[in-house]
Design a protein around this motif. Structure first.
Motif, PDB file in Angstrom:
ATOM      1  N   UNK A 259       0.868  -1.188   0.000  1.00 21.27           N
ATOM      2  CA  UNK A 259       0.000   0.000   0.000  1.00 21.27           C
ATOM      3  C   UNK A 259       0.900   1.231   0.000  1.00 21.27           C
ATOM      4  N   UNK A 260       1.243   1.728  -1.178  1.00 23.76           N
ATOM      5  CA  UNK A 260       2.192   2.846  -1.268  1.00 23.76           C
ATOM      6  C   UNK A 260       1.687   4.086  -0.516  1.00 23.76           C
ATOM      7  N   UNK A 261       2.648   4.833   0.014  1.00 24.38           N
ATOM      8  CA  UNK A 261       2.288   6.042   0.768  1.00 24.38           C
ATOM      9  C   UNK A 261       1.715   7.107  -0.153  1.00 24.38           C
ATOM     10  N   UNK A 272      -4.509  22.122  -3.643  1.00 22.63           N
ATOM     11  CA  UNK A 272      -3.999  21.035  -2.805  1.00 22.63           C
ATOM     12  C   UNK A 272      -3.331  20.023  -3.731  1.00 22.63           C
ATOM     13  N   UNK A 273      -2.175  19.523  -3.322  1.00 16.79           N
ATOM     14  CA  UNK A 273      -1.475  18.518  -4.127  1.00 16.79           C
ATOM     15  C   UNK A 273      -1.704  17.134  -3.537  1.00 16.79           C
ATOM     16  N   UNK A 274      -2.089  16.193  -4.414  1.00 13.77           N
ATOM     17  CA  UNK A 274      -2.213  14.781  -4.035  1.00 13.77           C
ATOM     18  C   UNK A 274      -1.100  14.041  -4.761  1.00 13.77           C
ATOM     19  N   UNK A 275      -0.180  13.470  -3.999  1.00 16.32           N
ATOM     20  CA  UNK A 275       0.972  12.805  -4.608  1.00 16.32           C
ATOM     21  C   UNK A 275       0.887  11.297  -4.346  1.00 16.32           C
ATOM     22  N   UNK A 276       0.872  10.536  -5.420  1.00 13.31           N
ATOM     23  CA  UNK A 276       0.854   9.069  -5.364  1.00 13.31           C
ATOM     24  C   UNK A 276       1.882   8.580  -6.369  1.00 13.31           C
ATOM     25  N   UNK A 277       2.715   7.641  -5.965  1.00 12.87           N
ATOM     26  CA  UNK A 277       3.806   7.193  -6.840  1.00 12.87           C
ATOM     27  C   UNK A 277       4.546   8.422  -7.352  1.00 12.87           C
ATOM     28  N   UNK A 278       4.655   8.553  -8.693  1.00 14.93           N
ATOM     29  CA  UNK A 278       5.281   9.786  -9.162  1.00 14.93           C
ATOM     30  C   UNK A 278       4.284  10.668  -9.909  1.00 14.93           C
ATOM     31  N   UNK A 279       3.018  10.531  -9.541  1.00 19.33           N
ATOM     32  CA  UNK A 279       2.038  11.430 -10.142  1.00 19.33           C
ATOM     33  C   UNK A 279       1.552  12.457  -9.121  1.00 19.33           C
ATOM     34  N   UNK A 280       1.297  13.657  -9.621  1.00 20.89           N
ATOM     35  CA  UNK A 280       0.807  14.734  -8.766  1.00 20.89           C
ATOM     36  C   UNK A 280      -0.506  15.241  -9.349  1.00 20.89           C
ATOM     37  N   UNK A 281      -1.552  15.225  -8.532  1.00 22.89           N
ATOM     38  CA  UNK A 281      -2.836  15.777  -8.956  1.00 22.89           C
ATOM     39  C   UNK A 281      -3.113  17.041  -8.172  1.00 22.89           C
ATOM     40  N   UNK A 282      -3.759  18.002  -8.821  1.00 18.98           N
ATOM     41  CA  UNK A 282      -4.079  19.262  -8.156  1.00 18.98           C
ATOM     42  C   UNK A 282      -5.571  19.380  -7.906  1.00 18.98           C
ATOM     43  N   UNK A 283      -5.922  19.897  -6.754  1.00 15.78           N
ATOM     44  CA  UNK A 283      -7.329  20.156  -6.419  1.00 15.78           C
ATOM     45  C   UNK A 283      -7.498  21.637  -6.099  1.00 15.78           C
ATOM     46  N   UNK A 284      -8.261  22.305  -6.955  1.00 11.48           N
ATOM     47  CA  UNK A 284      -8.453  23.746  -6.815  1.00 11.48           C
ATOM     48  C   UNK A 284      -9.101  24.121  -5.480  1.00 11.48           C
ATOM     49  N   UNK A 285      -8.718  25.255  -4.956  1.00 14.15           N
ATOM     50  CA  UNK A 285      -9.348  25.824  -3.765  1.00 14.15           C
ATOM     51  C   UNK A 285     -10.152  27.039  -4.226  1.00 14.15           C
ATOM     52  N   UNK A 286     -11.407  27.101  -3.787  1.00 19.46           N
ATOM     53  CA  UNK A 286     -12.194  28.291  -4.122  1.00 19.46           C
ATOM     54  C   UNK A 286     -11.801  29.392  -3.151  1.00 19.46           C
ATOM     55  N   UNK A 287     -11.066  30.360  -3.661  1.00 17.77           N
ATOM     56  CA  UNK A 287     -10.467  31.395  -2.821  1.00 17.77           C
ATOM     57  C   UNK A 287     -11.528  32.271  -2.142  1.00 17.77           C
ATOM     58  N   UNK A 288     -11.335  32.518  -0.863  1.00 19.37           N
ATOM     59  CA  UNK A 288     -12.241  33.401  -0.139  1.00 19.37           C
ATOM     60  C   UNK A 288     -11.797  34.850  -0.328  1.00 19.37           C
ATOM     61  N   UNK A 289     -12.769  35.735  -0.407  1.00 17.35           N
ATOM     62  CA  UNK A 289     -12.443  37.162  -0.467  1.00 17.35           C
ATOM     63  C   UNK A 289     -11.978  37.605   0.914  1.00 17.35           C
ATOM     64  N   UNK A 290     -11.133  38.618   0.949  1.00 15.82           N
ATOM     65  CA  UNK A 290     -10.564  39.063   2.223  1.00 15.82           C
ATOM     66  C   UNK A 290     -11.646  39.343   3.262  1.00 15.82           C
ATOM     67  N   UNK A 291     -12.750  39.968   2.847  1.00 17.08           N
ATOM     68  CA  UNK A 291     -13.790  40.314   3.824  1.00 17.08           C
ATOM     69  C   UNK A 291     -14.533  39.080   4.358  1.00 17.08           C
ATOM     70  N   UNK A 292     -14.374  37.923   3.702  1.00 14.26           N
ATOM     71  CA  UNK A 292     -15.037  36.696   4.177  1.00 14.26           C
ATOM     72  C   UNK A 292     -14.198  35.959   5.218  1.00 14.26           C
ATOM     73  N   UNK A 293     -12.925  36.332   5.314  1.00 20.84           N
ATOM     74  CA  UNK A 293     -12.007  35.624   6.213  1.00 20.84           C
ATOM     75  C   UNK A 293     -12.120  36.172   7.635  1.00 20.84           C
TER      76      UNK A 293
END
Ligand code: AP5
Ligand code: NA
Length: 347
Positions: A259-261, A272-293
């Motif tokens: 069960x590879x790490x 967000x980066x998901x790294x498995x074996x030597x592949x990297x997948x990206x998962x977009x983050x829906x950016x919050x506006x400054x006033x929402x933080x």
């Protein structure tokens, strides 16, 4: 309703149960204690006055904290069904412990605290300066956790009964034998063991116990700063980017090579980066506006909580990560690692 079908006790976590004492402070307050504005440290003798000063001179708020407890509370909020997550850690015999116990209960976390009779419950100063936050943890009773607690028959049964295990890197400063014991149980039963790099100082000063447990780690979480601290301490090339560091993390020796790490690296509002074996997948983050933080405190912990809520239901990594982003986004719109209302995550 959003109730899940995960069974009770399917997830076990160990960590430092801390009560956060959070306040907005001027920059000179940090400077006075030699602290940086976006850091996480363990309190030394010279930091001890911080906690009283916060309460006496600033508008301090008390919030349930502790990294693993945060993640489990968030997982429970999303699962909507109590006691799916079991938590072990050590508290004192005081009012702060009562607060933590109540917050855990409210959230549905099945906390089984070891109790130290001679040491107060741990606290974490959360020093907010604008959009930055600096953490100073006084582990106190949390540091008194011993493996005996996990050997108690009732607690051992809870560990044996779980199918998923999550422990923070922070816990490496407290009790590596307990971590190794849970990791060995997970490995013997072929169950996933998840860990977090937690803070740069863990890689800088606790690399030895971290490397000892790494062969057991099926999923490793971290943010940019933590991944870079790990890489630097390992002497990996200084120009290695996050993708390269992720590939090297998953390639470190592993006991169960069947069960590879997997490495999951967050980078604030970047994907967000998901790294498995030597592949990297990206998962977009829906950016919050400054006033929402409200504050980003707890974002990383919430990400893990959202992830775990789906992972224990055997959902795909894709769904787990999207739920992680969902949970982090929600927590950023609330003070500390707290939530409000009902979750509305849709796969
Ligand atoms: P803290 O370090 O504040 O929490 P964290 O969960 O790690 O949050 P960070 O803000 O540091 O997030 P991150 O950098 O990990 O993640 P990232 O920015 O990549 O610590 C809080 C707790 O730690 C306290 O409660 C304290 O008790 C505890 N603690 C301290 N010391 C301890 C110790 N020794 N032992 C135990 N506990 C200890 O972001 C993650 C995700 O957030 C992203 O992937 C994304 O989904 C989302 N996100 C981030 N920024 C944005 C944005 N602008 N818009 C939308 N989404 C965003
Ligand atoms: Na927050």
């Amino acid at each position: 309703s959003h109730r899940s079908n995960a069974r009770e006790g399917i997830l076990v976590g160990c960590g430092n149960p801390l009560l956060d004492i959070s306040a907005t402070v001027p920059m000179h307050f940090l400077q006075g204690y030699g602290m940086k504005e976006d850091d996480a440290i363990l309190a030394e003798e010279r930091h001890m006055p911080i906690y009283r000063e916060l309460v006496e001179n600033y508008k301090a708020e008390y919030l349930a904290g502790g990294s693993v407890q945060n993640s489990l509370r968030i997982a429970q909020w999303i699962l909507g069904q109590p006691k799916v997550a079991v938590f072990f850690g050590c508290v004192g015999k005081d009012n702060y412990a009562d607060i933590l116990r109540e917050k855990a209960r409210e959230a549905g976390v099945d906390a089984h605290y070891q109790v130290s009779t001679d040491t107060p419950t741990g606290t974490c100063a959360v020093l907010i300066t604008g959009t930055h936050r600096s953490l100073c943890a006084n582990l106190a009773a949390a540091n008194k956790f011993t493996i005996d607690h996990l050997k108690q028959p009732a607690n051992k049964a809870l560990v044996d009964n779980a199918l998923y295990y999550y422990i923070s890197g922070f816990f490496l400063t407290v009790n590596p034998p307990s971590i190794m014991s849970v990791a060995a149980t997970a490995n013997a039963k072929q169950r996933p063991f998840l860990m977090n790099l937690s803070a740069p100082f863990i890689s800088q000063f606790f690399m030895e116990p971290l490397l000892k447990v790494m062969p057991y780690v099926d999923i490793i979480f971290g943010n940019e700063a933590e991944a870079h601290a790990f890489a630097t301490t390992q002497g990996w090339p200084a120009d290695a980017d996050l993708r390269e560091i992720g590939k090297r993390l998953v390639a470190l020796p592993k006991i169960n090579s069947a069960r590879p790490r997997i490495a999951i690296l967050t980078q604030g509002c970047d994907p967000v980066l998901l790294i498995q074996h030597d592949t990297v997948q990206e998962f977009e983050v829906t950016r919050l506006a400054v006033h929402e933080i409200v504050d980003t405190n707890g974002a990383g912990d919430a990400f893990v909580g959202g992830f775990l809520s789906q992972y224990v239901q055997d959902k795909s990594l894709d769904v787990c990560i999207r739920c992680g982003n969902y949970a982090a986004r929600h927590i950023i719109m609330n003070p500390g690692c707290t939530y409000s209302g009902e979750p509305d995550f849709v796969e």
